[in-house]
Scaffold this motif. Structure first.
Motif, mmCIF file in Angstrom:
data_model
loop_
_atom_site.group_PDB
_atom_site.id
_atom_site.type_symbol
_atom_site.label_atom_id
_atom_site.label_comp_id
_atom_site.label_asym_id
_atom_site.label_seq_id
_atom_site.Cartn_x
_atom_site.Cartn_y
_atom_site.Cartn_z
ATOM 1 N N LYS A 236 103.598 -5.746 2.962
ATOM 2 C CA LYS A 236 103.390 -6.041 4.386
ATOM 3 C C LYS A 236 101.895 -6.192 4.691
ATOM 4 N N SER A 237 101.064 -5.395 3.982
ATOM 5 C CA SER A 237 99.627 -5.380 4.297
ATOM 6 C C SER A 237 98.873 -6.600 3.772
ATOM 7 N N LEU A 238 99.485 -7.348 2.853
ATOM 8 C CA LEU A 238 98.759 -8.469 2.247
ATOM 9 C C LEU A 238 98.608 -9.610 3.256
ATOM 10 N N PRO A 239 97.408 -10.211 3.319
ATOM 11 C CA PRO A 239 97.123 -11.217 4.349
ATOM 12 C C PRO A 239 97.613 -12.610 3.973
ATOM 13 N N PHE A 240 98.855 -12.699 3.453
ATOM 14 C CA PHE A 240 99.401 -14.000 3.073
ATOM 15 C C PHE A 240 100.555 -14.344 4.001
ATOM 16 N N PRO A 241 100.825 -15.646 4.189
ATOM 17 C CA PRO A 241 102.013 -16.027 4.966
ATOM 18 C C PRO A 241 103.261 -15.436 4.319
ATOM 19 N N LYS A 242 104.233 -15.064 5.141
ATOM 20 C CA LYS A 242 105.426 -14.406 4.624
ATOM 21 C C LYS A 242 106.647 -15.319 4.711
ATOM 22 N N SER A 243 107.621 -15.024 3.878
ATOM 23 C CA SER A 243 108.908 -15.714 3.939
ATOM 24 C C SER A 243 109.797 -14.976 4.926
ATOM 25 N N ASP B 81 105.517 -21.151 -2.823
ATOM 26 C CA ASP B 81 105.987 -22.533 -2.817
ATOM 27 C C ASP B 81 106.964 -22.763 -3.973
ATOM 28 N N ASP B 82 107.309 -24.014 -4.219
ATOM 29 C CA ASP B 82 108.313 -24.323 -5.237
ATOM 30 C C ASP B 82 107.913 -23.873 -6.644
ATOM 31 N N TRP B 83 106.575 -23.683 -6.851
ATOM 32 C CA TRP B 83 106.105 -23.279 -8.176
ATOM 33 C C TRP B 83 105.714 -21.792 -8.213
ATOM 34 N N LEU B 84 106.201 -21.033 -7.228
ATOM 35 C CA LEU B 84 105.979 -19.585 -7.118
ATOM 36 C C LEU B 84 104.509 -19.216 -6.875
ATOM 37 N N ARG B 85 103.732 -20.194 -6.352
ATOM 38 C CA ARG B 85 102.334 -19.923 -6.010
ATOM 39 C C ARG B 85 102.227 -19.470 -4.555
ATOM 40 N N VAL B 86 101.225 -18.662 -4.251
ATOM 41 C CA VAL B 86 100.904 -18.385 -2.854
ATOM 42 C C VAL B 86 100.012 -19.540 -2.413
ATOM 43 N N PRO B 87 100.542 -20.471 -1.631
ATOM 44 C CA PRO B 87 99.845 -21.755 -1.466
ATOM 45 C C PRO B 87 98.522 -21.661 -0.722
ATOM 46 N N SER B 88 98.362 -20.598 0.088
ATOM 47 C CA SER B 88 97.119 -20.511 0.859
ATOM 48 C C SER B 88 95.940 -20.054 0.005
ATOM 49 N N GLU B 89 96.204 -19.533 -1.186
ATOM 50 C CA GLU B 89 95.115 -18.978 -2.001
ATOM 51 C C GLU B 89 95.082 -19.627 -3.380
ATOM 52 N N GLN B 90 93.906 -19.568 -3.999
ATOM 53 C CA GLN B 90 93.757 -20.020 -5.378
ATOM 54 C C GLN B 90 94.245 -18.923 -6.329
ATOM 55 N N ASP B 91 94.960 -19.276 -7.360
ATOM 56 C CA ASP B 91 95.236 -18.387 -8.503
ATOM 57 C C ASP B 91 96.084 -17.155 -8.188
ATOM 58 N N ILE B 92 96.828 -17.178 -7.089
ATOM 59 C CA ILE B 92 97.719 -16.051 -6.803
ATOM 60 C C ILE B 92 99.175 -16.516 -6.823
ATOM 61 N N SER C 199 103.482 -15.001 -6.927
ATOM 62 C CA SER C 199 104.310 -13.827 -6.650
ATOM 63 C C SER C 199 105.740 -14.072 -7.100
ATOM 64 N N ILE C 200 106.322 -13.076 -7.747
ATOM 65 C CA ILE C 200 107.685 -13.200 -8.278
ATOM 66 C C ILE C 200 108.459 -11.899 -8.051
ATOM 67 N N GLY C 201 109.763 -11.989 -8.170
ATOM 68 C CA GLY C 201 110.611 -10.802 -8.054
ATOM 69 C C GLY C 201 110.974 -10.464 -6.615
ATOM 70 N N ASP C 202 111.374 -9.218 -6.402
ATOM 71 C CA ASP C 202 111.887 -8.780 -5.099
ATOM 72 C C ASP C 202 110.855 -8.841 -3.981
ATOM 73 N N CYS C 203 109.563 -8.948 -4.333
ATOM 74 C CA CYS C 203 108.550 -8.964 -3.275
ATOM 75 C C CYS C 203 108.215 -10.382 -2.841
ATOM 76 N N SER C 204 108.818 -11.390 -3.475
ATOM 77 C CA SER C 204 108.450 -12.765 -3.140
ATOM 78 C C SER C 204 109.664 -13.547 -2.627
ATOM 79 N N GLY C 205 109.400 -14.526 -1.764
ATOM 80 C CA GLY C 205 110.483 -15.361 -1.233
ATOM 81 C C GLY C 205 109.943 -16.743 -0.926
ATOM 82 N N PHE C 206 110.812 -17.739 -1.019
ATOM 83 C CA PHE C 206 110.356 -19.099 -0.716
ATOM 84 C C PHE C 206 109.941 -19.200 0.748
#
Lengths: 483, 483
Positions: free
Chosen positions: B324-331, B339-350, B352-359
């Protein structure tokens, strides 16, 4: 669904007045398990403890003659000779723990027999009762708050076999900072701590000095337990840490500190072998006396400071506060004094076996060493005595049965064994320190050591698991999950 | 001997200035693992977590291309589908825990790779660093006082795979009184508590009402975990408790409370089978919503009070405070949006996978369920993506490598399985809730369930132990030592 709810609610809200197996006592306000009625109920043997002596007694006692009530803070027996092997994962904890319900099934199935997870706090020989308190040590904090409960149990025969406790010689800081090696809980604590220190030593910013401290494992006491644990630790370091924690391999060390000589009860050639073998395996042997134990270092008598990350204390045992508090004459060393037939002679129907008992000076016999084989032999002997008394209708309290007690208990030492790591062990078959006899050291001894213990493990289930654990440790190495 | 002492003392008292692998950072006063130097060092993948997603990724990542740094509060992966079986001793805890050092040996042997027993507290995408704190939860109190230490780690690629946490819906008392079922520690707590309650219920003076409360096991949540745990519990009661704790056999009960329907994702015929089977095994199924959790009872929405001795909470998962604390857009559902390639699109090189990530909603895809098979497939996919990027020299931070990312991640559901106890299970091979497909229940399913999981267990060691545990449980029953 609502009928379920109704049934459930009803089940809990209406308590039918049932026949209470534990009627309120006359002599005290505490709940109790009252005296047995002669001719109606079997006599009741109350056993304090679940160690070697207590378990062998409970295994051999004739449950057709007696009801058995066991009072102990743990519901299992620990196969202590293999405890050191569990600290580093050579064996798993459950492979060496045997539930009492397996050793004597009647305890949890026979209507008049019970196991109580409790500690005995006092004995009243006049009324033939003991006072107990439930033992909730190590209990989770989740769920209902657990208040310990007090209760009493009346006995026909009482067997005190509650063992001894680790000695600290009153050295400050030992209780607080050192880990003993007497229970499965201790071995679990050592394993968790060792793995934690291995991982913490890898954290960025840690100084080389702090890294060396974290990874310095110090063992105090060069008896069989201390030596076996040092051997297991060096095995773990050579075999598993060097291979799998290559970042730390040069910083991890084991030091064994002993005030006089290691394995002092063993033959001199075996002692020399052990010293050479441990030194070759990388264990530092130090002759010294500990004066003070601090949070991160110990101080020896000569002022040397020894920083440590893990401190294991194994300097022998002495009487527990409970044993000290009992109003019976004591043997040398403060144990409960017993006669040739392991009875407490000043009282009716009280016996004592194992590490908490010792021959009274009046018997002319010396106090036996605190060894598993002594305790087990005493348990076996006393079970057969009690069976004999019971068969002669002397089982109930204060029955003046005219039983011929037969031969007194005589202990014959079968020899001593200890492993020193890396597939090497010592076997000393002399009957005592001053006699001559066979003593061998090396791989053959190690094989004898393993085979002998494997056949001594109580149940087939655990015998199987010990063998499997040994095999997988050989093939896959030790498990380093910190759970 | 004194030369030993001197060597030892010297070893600890003189710290030679060595080359420090962790130079002090420029941007902060904290120790850190600084940025990798392009052309000199391998790029560094930092992985947060040791669950299904993280472990599959670490297993598949090419350590010839990357250094891997894993940050997690536990040093092992848990084979979660079999966790419920460990609570009653059908399986042992270590049989389902796999050390990271086995899954990816490079982590503890390769010079630039590390495992840190720590939690990540924040991510700074601008400087490509994360802040961490050592995790000492569950640490022994013996020995040196442990202060948690803070440090930073620079990343080239960051994979957030720290999972989710159990949801409590803000119901008062859940955190304090209920036990979750997500980690080995939880299963250990449940097993200890269950055995404690069995023993306490035998203490003299306990009322029948209190005995029934102590022995009432309540499970909240009728998903696969809740159902499997209820099935295991009823197996344990039928097979082990009735045989070995005959004093209490009529007072022990299991209740499963679910707000809507049990196993709602399964085919309707399987749901019906599970309901019938559990009811026949003695599990009380209640449709209800929990309003309040007290120390010894829960209160349902309709006011019913349900006393309990053991309360297990398994109502699904939601985002953790860290996520919740991470400053990234949430699903949808508050997970990290990818995004479709499991990247956090707003940032470089980040990533996320598993139960903490969502499209992200913008992808037009729905958020995937929190399942092991989703997480594992994502870990596998992302490892191959990172390997591809690394081989195209895009491994270092902010490398604008011109890599063709290829096909996006697509999830294809293989089906669901759940055991309901007594050699019976459900297998649902439909690709989603609304499609038709094969669904079977009974002994054959149970056999498929066991075989499928046995082949999925990570290492040969644990595969072997799971099979051995199953065999000994069948032959000897479950181990009831409370250690």
């Amino acid at each position: 669904m609502s009928s379920y709810l109704r049934t459930l609610t009803r089940r809990f809200s209406t308590v039918k007045p049932q026949s209470n197996p534990f009627p309120p006592p006359n002599i005290s306000a505490l709940p109790w398990l009252g005296p047995t009625r002669k001719g109606v109920e079997k006599p009741r043997v109350v056993v304090l403890g679940t160690g070697w002596a207590a378990c062998r007694l409970m295994k051999d006692i004739d449950t057709k003659i007696y009801d058995v009530v066991c009072v102990s803070p743990r519901n299992h027996m620990v196969f202590t000779p293999l405890l050191a092997s569990t600290c580093v994962g050579t064996l798993e904890f459950r492979s060496i723990a045997e539930p009492i319900a397996n050793i004597q099934p009647a305890i949890s199935t026979s209507p008049g027999s019970y196991f109580f997870l409790a500690k005995c706090s006092s004995v009243d020989p006049a009324s033939h009762t003991i006072s107990c308190e439930t033992e909730l040590h190590g209990t989770t904090e989740k769920g209902a708050r657990l208040d310990s409960q007090k209760f009493k149990v009346a006995y026909d025969k009482l067997v005190v076999a509650s063992g001894a406790q680790a000695t600290t010689f009153g050295i400050p800081g030992v209780e607080k900072h050192a880990i003993f090696l007497r229970e499965v809980g201790h071995a679990q604590e050592i394993r968790r701590k060792l793995l934690l220190n291995l991982m913490l030593s890898d954290i960025p910013g840690i100084s080389v000095e702090e890294k060396k401290r974290l990874l310095h494992c110090v063992v105090i006491g060069g008896g069989p337990t201390g030596v076996e644990f040092s051997g297991e630790l060096s095995d773990f370091i050579i075999r598993d840490v060097r291979q799998r924690y290559s970042h730390v391999k040069d910083n991890i060390h084991v030091t064994l500190i002993e005030a006089s000589e290691i394995l002092s009860s063993f033959d001199v050639s075996l002692r020399q072998y052990a010293t050479n073998h441990l030194t070759k395996s990388g264990v530092h042997l130090i002759c010294g006396i500990v004066k003070d134990v601090h949070e991160k270092k110990i101080i020896l008598n000569d002022g040397t400071e020894v920083p440590y990350g893990l401190l294991v204390w194994s300097t022998g045992v002495g009487p527990s506060p409970f044993i000290k508090s009992l109003p019976f004459p004591k043997s040398l060393g403060g144990r409960i004094g017993v006669d040739d037939w392991l009875r407490v002679p000043s009282e009716q129907d009280i016996f004592s076996i194992g590490d908490c008992s010792g021959f009274l000076e009046s018997t002319g016999k010396s106090v036996l060493p605190a060894l598993a084989q002594v305790a087990e032999r005493q348990g076996k002997y006393l079970a057969s005595q009690l069976n004999k008394i019971g068969r002669a209708s002397g089982g109930h309290a204060n029955s003046t049965a005219d039983v011929n007690l037969g031969a007194p208990f005589v202990y014959k030492h079968l020899g001593s064994m200890a492993t020193v790591g890396r597939y090497k062990a010592l076997v000393d078959l002399r009957q005592n320190k001053n006699e001559k006899g066979l003593s061998i050291a090396g791989f053959v001894s190690w094989f004898i050591w393993r085979s002998a213990y494997l056949t001594r493990v109580v149940s087939w289930r655990n015998r199987f698991y010990v063998a499997i654990n040994w095999a997988t440790t050989l093939v896959f190495g030790r498990d380093i999950s910190r759970i």
